[in-house]
Design an enzyme around this catalytic site. Structure first.
Site, PDB file in Angstrom:
ATOM      1  N   ARG A 387      -1.246   1.250  -0.096  1.00 38.35           N
ATOM      2  CA  ARG A 387      -1.874  -0.023  -0.411  1.00 38.35           C
ATOM      3  C   ARG A 387      -3.253   0.157  -1.057  1.00 38.35           C
ATOM      4  NH1 ARG A 387      -0.375  -5.549   2.354  1.00 38.35           N
ATOM      5  NH2 ARG A 387      -1.273  -6.884   0.781  1.00 38.35           N
ATOM      6  N   CYS A 388      -3.305   1.063  -2.024  1.00 35.25           N
ATOM      7  CA  CYS A 388      -4.535   1.192  -2.792  1.00 35.25           C
ATOM      8  C   CYS A 388      -4.185   1.865  -4.097  1.00 35.25           C
ATOM      9  CB  CYS A 388      -5.593   2.013  -2.053  1.00 35.25           C
ATOM     10  SG  CYS A 388      -5.168   3.741  -1.818  1.00 35.25           S
TER      11      CYS A 388
END
Lengths: 809, 284
Positions: A387-388
């Site tokens: 999630r980045c």
């Protein structure tokens, strides 16, 4: 005509275009259990494959006896590396330029590694078959610590040693040691060291960003179906990048690309876990070719946690220098990156440590130097961006911790220290010391708004009182104020910088307008829950003036969708969203010519207005986009081809740089180590906002995953390389109970180079959230002498911090 | 996560259950809610060639309350415990504890009988039943017999129940005085880092009886008689509570796991017990 009595405002509203909180069109099927995930795919005669996995972290394979397994009712075949070797498929390329064993070739390098692939009529027979495969192992010395691995005589990967016994060069240059993968540098070493050595104040800190896992709700899996009659392979799977998978499958299998169709159906969360290629995909394809039948492979939860793509595992050492007044002058960061047994990081080729060189953060730091050393250990491969954007979470955690440590060193308020060092609005586009050019930002405005909203001064006063009460024995609870200001770097990316395995990271959109004024648009991305079918239709609605409800968005089928690099690193809106807008503008350009013809004026005498072209100065003379669509197909217009279609491949000129200001207020029970989040405020600036409701949902999700990582989620190993956190009992996945209320807020600083000014938001809350939660805990203990403690801040580690500070005496 | 093949039995009465147990001995296991046994089977850590589902047996799903005793059938679920108003009146500690077990979905399936019979040191009901001085009724080939909860647990997953016996009911003397079930866990659904069950009777400002049991701090639940004794006759001043905590710490023997090392667990056990005692006292 109804149109004539409809106001302009109503016409805008009817489109459900950009800026409106349109309800997600996907949810009707998801909330009714009507989604179609890969495990929902059932084909005639479909077989099921599953792995025999290594119980050891490092062992020689002496022998594999499959004879008993082949006697198990329902078991059809057992594949080992020996079966794959003649096809050249016992190893496969990784996204990071390394190679990875598909099935154990002579040895295993991590617990859970794939040793043999059992193919059976169903998953029950496969499970029994797995138990009957007899593997003889000879245990080898296990290396779980990258620092020890860099000194050990134990050679993990024989292919890292040259014929003369010295370390052979790797994909990213020479090796320092046989267990070393690469050294990657950015910035200026000499000037940085000189600045730091001569600085008035220097803060140093060592921190470990622990290994964790994206843990999507749906695990990884695929169904491979080789049609021997027409020679076509269809591969359904949980792929975040279906086109890239098609190309990779073609390159390693030799099947021509037009004979491969890759389909990503509904995907239940990815978070980076589903970017890479896994042995299960290769084995399923081979098994389907061998048996002539479709073969399904689906991970169970333990397989997923233990073997597919971990995240983080960065040992970071930092030095930051400043003047006594707090102006930062230099930054040095060194990372020892634990990549496990194979380097399978999902990063653009030229960036073996991802965009870790965004680690100067939101601050105007004149000189900086970064060095990353990748190391092999006996752990699972991966190193994906959970999630980045690529390694941005690590970078932002690093700088946001260094700022806090520097504030301690300077005896200064950490909010003020940030303010002093922010890049100023007028400095954008800002060229950072480590090479990036930040597109736009207004950090001071966002920070001031955040501090004011939470009454920062009041919180600090309350905290000071709490410390006094604690010291007086009136309470056993401490209060922490977590601050975080982050800048993301998303939307990879310019093809000149960013490729994966040589595939340029552009993206695409293809639009067909139907004669009756509805449309279908196909993209090279694939939603895993982000709501693309909702938001991309909104972009198009605003661009082409047809209602979002009349636009179908389709992704994930390589036979129909245009080529694209998929969805990860918050790249869908910055890249495919831009392609969508640009394709929409091509539609509009043709529509303008058609409208002008129909209105019997020159092209330049009509202008676009919400959902129509009007004659300039005569708004009562117009043609709606719906009318234009019909005419495009059904009216002979001199000099214009029939039809209304467009395609755009978008290579972005730069990344986008979303940013945000987060503040967390936490109470900590010193005796039990329990943290209680009292307040969480998140201000995000993602540029132009397409759907505020979806943004809020993304922020909630990203913050919750940040909370998980900061407060307990880890993949932990014991000294023998056994995974200690292989089930959801021990791997922390927060439930509604553990999640606080989130307050969301925003400012809008559009990207100057993006066609609609949007920057992407899905990953920002995770990037900014992790340091915010961590800083809250660390801040609570700051008055008692705490500088830094490592995550995850689970109960016992918080308790340990309190204990070591003497708070239990 | 797929179990080895097993034979599924669903007898209609207890005689049927017992005959299957007698026939297969060690190879057969009874299942109530299945929330402990099935995961172990899926991990292939429990090998159960013959699984006997008790769902159809009947007669074990009642909660009976009279003046002196409460009888809870083995098939009563945690949800039933929470949902029963009369029980909440008679023994409120049961609801307080049940609400801290797992999550609603598990509580709809998980039973009191399964929870106490399985002998998992992480389960909450065994310690609670020791605190309440419950009696477990088991039935086997030789008929029924009663075993005190405080005598039932021998080691992790080892109990006084014979392989051919089935636990059918739990009987509790109606508890007196104040109560508390205090549990620290990492998240919903987790076993306790430390949990304490406390029942205290107060008379004229002093403690006349106290019963204390701890969960997941040894390989069995720990009924700490000494901890209770340390409170009796006192006004529960700080010294008394400290003495009770010290006595409890002598009785437990936690091991390190992902929840933390031994020193942390002992510290938390002390904190949790103190809080439980104080809450129980405030309700006494």
């Amino acid at each position: 005509m109804k149109d004539e009595v409809t106001s302009r405002e109503e016409r805008i509203e009817n489109l459900k275009g950009m800026g409106c909180s349109r309800k997600r069109v996907e949810d009707a099927r998801f909330t009714q259990g009507k989604g179609n995930y890969v495990d929902d795919i059932k084909l005639d005669g479909m077989l099921f494959g599953d792995f025999v996995r290594s119980p050891y972290a490092h062992a020689k394979i002496v022998n594999i006896d499959t004879s008993a397994a082949l006697e198990v009712p329902g078991v059809l075949a057992v594949l080992t590396a020996k079966d794959l070797e003649p096809l050249g498929l016992h190893w496969m390329p990784t996204l990071a330029g390394d190679r990875q064993m598909v099935l154990a070739d002579g040895k295993v390098l991590f617990q859970g590694q794939e040793v043999a692939f059992v193919v059976a009529v169903d998953r029950y027979a496969a499970a029994d078959g797995i138990e009957a495969v007899e593997v003889e192992y000879e245990e080898l010395e296990v290396l779980v610590d990258p620092f020890k691995a860099m000194k050990s005589d134990v050679v993990l990967r024989p292919d890292t040693v040259a014929e003369d016994g010295s370390p052979a060069a790797g994909a990213h240059g020479p090796r320092k040691h046989h267990n070393h993968i690469f050294t990657w540098e950015a910035g200026d070493k000499g000037p940085t060291f000189e600045t730091i050595d001569n600085a008035e104040v220097v803060a140093e800190e060592t921190m470990y960003y622990h290994r964790t896992h994206p843990c999507p709700l749906e695990t990884c899996g695929c169904v491979a179906s080789m049609d021997k009659v027409n020679g076509k392979l269809t591969l359904w799977g949980t792929f975040q990048a279906p086109h890239a998978i098609r190309t990779v499958v073609s390159l390693i299998s030799g099947i021509e690309e037009h004979n491969i169709r890759v389909i990503s159906p509904d995907i239940g969360g990815g978070f980076g876990n589903k970017v890479g290629a896994y042995p299960g995909y290769v084995c399923s394809v081979v098994a389907s070719i061998v048996t002539g039948k479709p073969v399904k492979w689906i991970e169970d939860r333990m397989d997923n946690l233990m073997t597919t793509a971990f995240a983080r595992d960065y040992h970071m050492t930092g030095r930051v220098s400043a003047t006594r007044e707090g102006k930062i002058t230099g930054l040095h960061c060194h990372v020892t990156a634990d990549h496990g047994g194979f380097d399978a990081c999902a990063d653009p080729t030229k960036f073996p440590a991802g965009f870790m060189n965004i680690c100067t953060g939101s601050y105007d730091i004149p000189t900086a130097f970064l060095q990353v050393d990748g190391v092999y250990t006996n752990k699972a491969p991966g190193g994906v961006s959970y999630r980045c954007s690529f390694r941005v979470t690590e970078a932002v955690y690093f700088i946001e911790r260094m700022i806090e440590v520097l504030a301690i060193e300077l005896n200064m308020d950490a909010a003020e220290l940030r303010r002093i060092n922010f890049i100023k609005k007028e400095q954008f586009p800002y060229k950072a010391a480590l090479g990036w050019e930040y597109d736009s930002g207004d950090y001071h405005t966002a920070w001031d708004k955040a501090l004011k909203t939470v009454d920062y001064e009041g919180l600090r006063a309350e905290q000071a009182q709490r410390v006094e009460d604690f010291k007086a024995g009136k309470t056993r609870s401490l209060m922490g104020i977590g601050l975080s200001f982050f800048t993301e770097i998303v939307g990879a990316g310019p093809v000149k910088n960013c490729d994966i395995l040589g595939l340029g990271m552009f993206d695409s959109c293809e639009i067909r307008i139907h004669p009756t004024g509805s449309a279908i648009a196909r993209l090279g991305t694939i939603s895993q829950g982000q709501g693309h079918a909702t938001t991309f239709a909104q972009i198009l609605a605003s661009e082409i003036g047809l209602p979002a409800d009349s636009i179908t968005i389709e992704e994930g089928d390589t036979d129909t969708a245009p080529y694209g690099l998929g969805t990860y690193g918050s790249r869908s809106t910055p890249v495919a969203g831009a392609a969508t807008a640009m394709a929409g503008r091509k539609i509009r350009a043709k529509a303008q010519m058609i409208a002008a013809y129909l209105l019997e004026v020159h092209d330049n005498d009509v202008e676009f207005d919400v959902d129509r072209f009007v004659v300039k100065g005569a708004p009562e003379k117009f043609k709606t986009m719906k009318e234009i669509a019909f005419a495009a197909y059904n009216q002979a217009i001199p000099g214009i081809e029939p039809g209304l279609e467009a395609v755009s491949y978008y290579d972005p000129p730069n990344m986008t740089y979303p940013f945000g200001a987060y503040i967390c207020v936490m109470d900590i029970d010193v005796d039990t180590g329990l943290p209680e989040i009292r307040r969480f405020y998140a201000l995000d600036d993602c540029g132009t906002r397409i759907n505020p409701m979806i943004i809020e949902g993304q922020v909630h999700g990203g913050l919750t995953e940040a909370l998980a990582v900061a407060l307990g989620q880890e993949i932990a190993y014991d000294d023998m390389g056994n995974v200690k956190t292989g089930t959801l009992m021990d791997f922390f996945l927060p439930t509604a109970w553990e999640v606080p209320n989130y307050e969301t807020d925003y400012t809008v600083t559009p990207s100057p180079h993006h066609p609609i000014g949007a920057k992407g938001v899905g990953e920002s809350p995770h990037v900014g959230g992790v340091p915010c939660f961590s800083n809250a805990i660390q801040d609570a203990f700051r008055p008692f002498g705490n500088r830094h403690t490592n995550m995850p801040h689970d109960h016992w580690r918080i308790w340990k911090t309190a204990n070591e500070l003497g708070l239990h005496d | 996560m797929i179990p080895a093949a097993f034979e599924y039995h669903r007898p209609k009465d207890m005689a049927g259950v017992l005959s299957i147990l007698e026939e297969h001995g060690d190879d057969a296991r009874v299942m109530a809610g299945g929330h402990s046994l099935i995961p172990m089977m899926k991990l292939r850590m429990a090998d159960v060639p013959h699984l006997i589902d008790l769902q159809d047996v009947g007669g074990m799903s009642d909660i009976e309350i009279d003046a002196d005793t409460i009888r809870i059938g083995a098939m009563v679920t945690q949800h039933d415990i929470i949902d029963n108003e009369a029980l909440a009146q008679a023994a409120p500690i049961l609801r307080e504890a049940a609400l801290q077990i797992a999550d609603p979905q598990v509580r709809y399936m998980g039973t009191v009988g399964g929870n106490v019979a399985n002998g998992d040191p992480g389960n909450d009901m065994p310690g609670l039943m020791q605190c309440l001085d419950a009696t477990f009724t088991v039935v086997g080939p030789d008929g029924e017999r009663d075993i005190a909860a405080r005598e039932f647990y021998e080691a992790a997953y080892m109990t006084a129940r014979g392989d051919e016996e089935v636990l059918t009911a739990v009987t509790i003397p109606v508890p007196m005085g104040g109560y508390a079930y205090e549990k620290q866990k990492r998240k919903i659904g987790d076993y306790a880092t430390a949990a304490a069950a406390v029942q205290i009777v107060k008379d004229g400002g002093s403690c006349v009886s106290a019963s204390i049991a701890m969960t997941n701090l040894s390989d069995t639940p720990i009924y700490s008689e000494a901890a209770g004794d340390a409170l009796v006759g006192t006004s529960l001043d700080d010294a008394a509570i400290k003495a009770a905590v010290a006595a409890m710490l002598d009785d437990i023997d936690p091991t390190e796991d992902n929840r933390g090392p031994v020193a942390f667990k002992k510290h938390v056990a002390g904190v949790i017990l103190r809080r439980a005692i104080e809450r129980a006292w405030s309700r006494a």
